[in-house]
Design an enzyme around this catalytic site. Structure first.
Site, PDB file in Angstrom:
ATOM      1  CE  LYS A 108      -4.733   0.625   0.441  1.00 10.97           C
ATOM      2  NZ  LYS A 108      -5.035  -0.634   0.062  1.00 10.97           N
ATOM      3  CG  ASP A 148      -6.678   3.011  -1.066  1.00  6.69           C
ATOM      4  OD1 ASP A 148      -7.891   2.221  -0.770  1.00  6.69           O
ATOM      5  OD2 ASP A 148      -7.284   3.891   0.536  1.00  6.69           O
TER       6      ASP A 148
HETATM    7  N1  GLU Z   1      -7.666   0.110  -3.376  1.00 10.65           N
HETATM    8  C1  GLU Z   1      -7.797  -0.543  -3.455  1.00 10.65           C
HETATM    9  C2  GLU Z   1      -8.150  -1.589  -1.967  1.00 10.65           C
HETATM   10  O1  GLU Z   1      -7.962  -1.600  -1.246  1.00 10.65           O
HETATM   11  C3  GLU Z   1      -7.350  -1.471  -4.612  1.00 10.65           C
HETATM   12  C4  GLU Z   1      -6.492  -1.752  -4.671  1.00 10.65           C
HETATM   13  C5  GLU Z   1      -5.988  -2.379  -6.110  1.00 10.65           C
HETATM   14  O2  GLU Z   1      -6.152  -2.407  -7.238  1.00 10.65           O
HETATM   15  O3  GLU Z   1      -4.505  -2.413  -6.160  1.00 10.65           O
HETATM   16  O4  GLU Z   1      -8.247  -3.052  -2.136  1.00 10.65           O
END
Ligand code: GLU
Length: 418
Positions: A108, A148
């Site tokens: 993340k 996100d």
């Molecule tokens: N931000 C989204 C999550 O928390 C998607 C993450 C992604 O697609 O890599 O799952």
């Protein structure tokens, strides 16, 4: 209920991990490895603001685990972004990609900033500088970012472009959640909300709730909440409350999700929607309804308010909206909670589909995309549900058990380097 409930989301992750390790009787050495991120990157991004002054923004990328594939996870822009939060979010991504069973690890990123008070130009300069500073640590087979909170296809396009400029050729597969024109996928934008709606519908079947007569409330009317609401409404369910960071609205007769979106686009908030009563975010959470969808941020349902939650199903569109103390209370009160690592995994599943298309220089129809999403979400839901029934645990522990088993199996097979 503990009086000293931790609001550190990474503590929530470790607590859930330990609970599941105990049930699975896992080797403590393997569990220990799942308590530490592999790599943490902290960068400072100087940006020239529109008034000519220089601002320095702190950016993070936490790469948590890659036993099952490249690191994967979104990038968040928010004033509260901090290392503990990004670590927790990266750990949850590791669990999530394993629950939905796609060949990724977890990561993340985030920048501590308030994008609502920045111009598009300032956001672009900050994004490109951040992308440049992390470019040696990301890549299609290394780490694949995505949107996100408060980031979207626009930011992904800037990251892709900055990365591509640095390596000398276009690399669409370095990020997912891109606009369609540059390798984005039909279906990706709605995929988190669609996955959430699908999980919720499966849960309704288990509880004998007819989706056509079900009522629901959405906390956080952003991408996930908006799509989740529209899809549930298309199946006949009725939205009776919704909120955003500025407050909420309630109408027992029902609120049309599309009309609420139009109102929000015009006025920048959900409050003021014609015919609906204004409520606070706290009131929204305790609204009597069949389905509550927390789609905003962490730590919304806690030991303090969990006993007052008055719904039958909670679908966590957000990451980490419920604390471990609250989990216990909700379980005792027979509320079926669909945990984030399952309920919002449609987003990263959609990202995986986009990445596959990019790697193969292919494009799928929206129908194909949604069909594959449906099949995988239903399978994951049933796997988690059966696990929770078998071990008499809540769905969160059930999901962690499935994921941690998959991750530790991969870790064991890989062996320990050197
Ligand atoms: N931000 C989204 C999550 O928390 C998607 C993450 C992604 O697609 O890599 O799952």
């Amino acid at each position: 209920m503990s009086t000293k409930e931790s609001k550190n989301p990474f503590d929530s992750y470790v607590k859930n991990l330990e609970l599941c390790a105990e049930k699975l009787k896992l080797d403590p050495g393997i569990v220990k490895r799942l308590k530490y991120p592999r790599r943490i990157l902290i960068v400072s991004c100087p940006v020239k603001m529109d008034n000519g002054e220089i601002e320095v923004f702190t950016g993070y990328r936490v790469q948590f685990n890659e036993a099952r594939g490249p690191y994967k996870g979104g990038i968040r822009y928010h004033p509260n972004v901090n290392l503990d939060e990004v670590k927790a979010l990266a750990a949850w991504m590791t669990i999530k990609t394993a629950v939905i069973d796609i060949p990724y690890g977890g990561a993340k990123g985030g920048i501590t900033c308030n994008p609502l008070k920045m111009s598009p130009g300032e956001i672009e300069r900050m994004t490109r500088r951040y992308a440049f500073m992390i470019k040696d640590f990301i890549g299609p087979y290394i780490d694949v970012p995505a949107p996100d909170v408060y980031t979207s296809g626009r930011e992904m396009a800037w990251i892709m472009d900055t990365y591509s400029m640095a390596v000398g050729h276009k690399v669409p597969e370095v990020v997912t959640g891109k606009p369609l024109e540059i390798g984005g996928s039909l279906g990706r934008e709605s995929s988190t909300g669609r996955g959430l709606a699908i999980c919720t519908r499966e849960a309704c079947k288990k509880l004998n709730i007819d989706i056509k007569n079900a009522t629901f409330a959405v906390q956080g009317y952003g991408n996930v909440g908006i799509w989740g609401a529209q899809i549930l409404a298309s199946w006949g369910a009725k939205m009776i409350a919704a909120s955003d960071s500025k407050g909420g609205v309630y109408d027992s007769k029902g609120i049309d999700p599309k009309k609420l979106l139009e109102h929000k686009e015009k006025t920048d908030k959900v409050q003021g929607y014609p015919g609906a009563k204004s409520i606070t975010n706290e009131e929204l959470l305790t609204t009597k309804c069949d389905i509550l969808l927390p789609c905003a941020l962490e730590n919304q349902i806690t030991g303090e308010n969990a006993a007052r939650i008055s719904c039958k199903i909670i679908g966590e569109g957000a990451n980490g909206p419920t604390t471990p103390d609250a989990d216990e209370i909700l379980y005792k009160n027979n509320i079926l909670l669909l945990p984030d690592v399952l309920a919002n995994s449609g987003g990263v599943l959609g990202s995986y589909f986009e990445w596959l298309q990019n790697l193969q220089r292919d494009t799928w129809t929206e129908e194909d995309f949604n069909k594959k999403l449906l099949d995988k979400m239903v399978k994951a839901f049933n796997g988690v549900y059966d696990m929770s029934q078998k071990y008499k645990v809540n769905l969160r522990t059930g999901a962690y058990m499935i994921a941690v088993k998959r991750i530790t199996d991969a870790t064991e097979k890989l062996g320990l380097f050197p």
